[in-house]
Every structure is written in C-alpha cells, then in structure tokens.
Design a protein around this motif. Sequence first.
Motif, mmCIF file in Angstrom:
data_model
loop_
_atom_site.group_PDB
_atom_site.id
_atom_site.type_symbol
_atom_site.label_atom_id
_atom_site.label_comp_id
_atom_site.label_asym_id
_atom_site.label_seq_id
_atom_site.Cartn_x
_atom_site.Cartn_y
_atom_site.Cartn_z
ATOM 1 N N SER A 30 -13.211 -12.186 -3.731
ATOM 2 C CA SER A 30 -13.949 -13.408 -4.045
ATOM 3 C C SER A 30 -14.016 -14.383 -2.883
ATOM 4 O O SER A 30 -14.696 -15.409 -2.977
ATOM 5 N N SER A 31 -13.345 -14.091 -1.767
ATOM 6 C CA SER A 31 -13.374 -14.991 -0.618
ATOM 7 C C SER A 31 -14.390 -14.562 0.435
ATOM 8 O O SER A 31 -14.566 -15.258 1.434
ATOM 9 N N VAL A 32 -15.043 -13.427 0.236
ATOM 10 C CA VAL A 32 -15.956 -12.901 1.254
ATOM 11 C C VAL A 32 -17.386 -12.850 0.741
ATOM 12 O O VAL A 32 -17.638 -12.558 -0.424
ATOM 13 N N ALA A 33 -18.311 -13.155 1.653
ATOM 14 C CA ALA A 33 -19.715 -12.900 1.373
ATOM 15 C C ALA A 33 -19.993 -11.422 1.609
ATOM 16 O O ALA A 33 -19.308 -10.773 2.403
ATOM 17 N N SER A 54 -19.401 -16.622 -4.300
ATOM 18 C CA SER A 54 -19.397 -16.926 -5.739
ATOM 19 C C SER A 54 -20.513 -16.210 -6.488
ATOM 20 O O SER A 54 -20.503 -16.136 -7.711
ATOM 21 N N GLY A 55 -21.509 -15.724 -5.731
ATOM 22 C CA GLY A 55 -22.672 -15.113 -6.361
ATOM 23 C C GLY A 55 -23.783 -16.094 -6.662
ATOM 24 O O GLY A 55 -24.818 -15.726 -7.192
ATOM 25 N N ASN A 77 -14.262 -6.308 -8.026
ATOM 26 C CA ASN A 77 -14.315 -6.147 -6.563
ATOM 27 C C ASN A 77 -15.512 -5.317 -6.128
ATOM 28 O O ASN A 77 -15.423 -4.486 -5.211
ATOM 29 N N THR A 78 -16.643 -5.551 -6.765
ATOM 30 C CA THR A 78 -17.808 -4.704 -6.538
ATOM 31 C C THR A 78 -19.071 -5.543 -6.347
ATOM 32 O O THR A 78 -19.269 -6.536 -7.044
ATOM 33 N N VAL A 79 -19.888 -5.103 -5.415
ATOM 34 C CA VAL A 79 -21.221 -5.672 -5.219
ATOM 35 C C VAL A 79 -22.237 -4.567 -5.497
ATOM 36 O O VAL A 79 -21.979 -3.386 -5.228
#
Length: 124
Positions: A30-33, A54-55, A77-79
Amino acid sequence: QVQLAESGGGLVQAGGSLRLSCTASGRTFSSVAMGWFRQAPGKEREFVAAINRSGGWTSYADSVKGRFTISRDNAKNTVYLQMNSLKPEDTAVYYCAAKNSGMIATVPGGYNYWGQGTQVTVSS
C-alpha cells in the motif's frame, strides 16, 4: 525490496478481453505506486497505465484509454489490468512495475522494481 509476479497473459482474438494480475511481496504494497508497461518486438518499452498507492488516481496511455482499466486490491497485494476490445497492436510482453513513492509515474525510469513480464498476443 519488492518482488513482482505477473499472470494472466495469453492468446486472444481481436475484440476479446484479458485480465492481467501482478502480485507483490516484500515491501508494504500500500506504500507503492504501480504501473503497467508493454514492449513489442523491436520497440521500446512503453507506458500503459498507472495507479497511485491508494487507488484514487490513475493514468492511461492514449492508445488504451477507454479500453483498459487498472485497479488494485491492497489487501491482496495485487494490481490488475483489465483489457477489453483488444487489438492486434496490443500484442506485447506486459510488465508490472512498482515505484517507491506513492505517486504515479508514466516513464520506465520512474519505477524501482519490475516483474518478469507476461506475453499477450492478439490475433486478427
């Protein structure tokens, strides 16, 4: 450190859909783009889409706007990259990338970590 693993690539006919996933491990997700890039044979790696930590903010390349959607699930932990109305020119290896800062970047040099890539092939 962040380790990234893409999945979901494959062969699809023009007009079809695919959903790519990229699962991260290591640093707090959650800390990374996050971003998606692609590279076709003989071409440079190009920006596809990005999402902030944050999305709440997203950015798209003009070539995919209205057809692709990037999203993230910080609990998993998925995009994701939902790709609709695929075209033969979308054929490429797709890479996910993570950026230490939570802000979006649209160039490869803005990212610190990369996955191994997943092949997407769109037949005409």
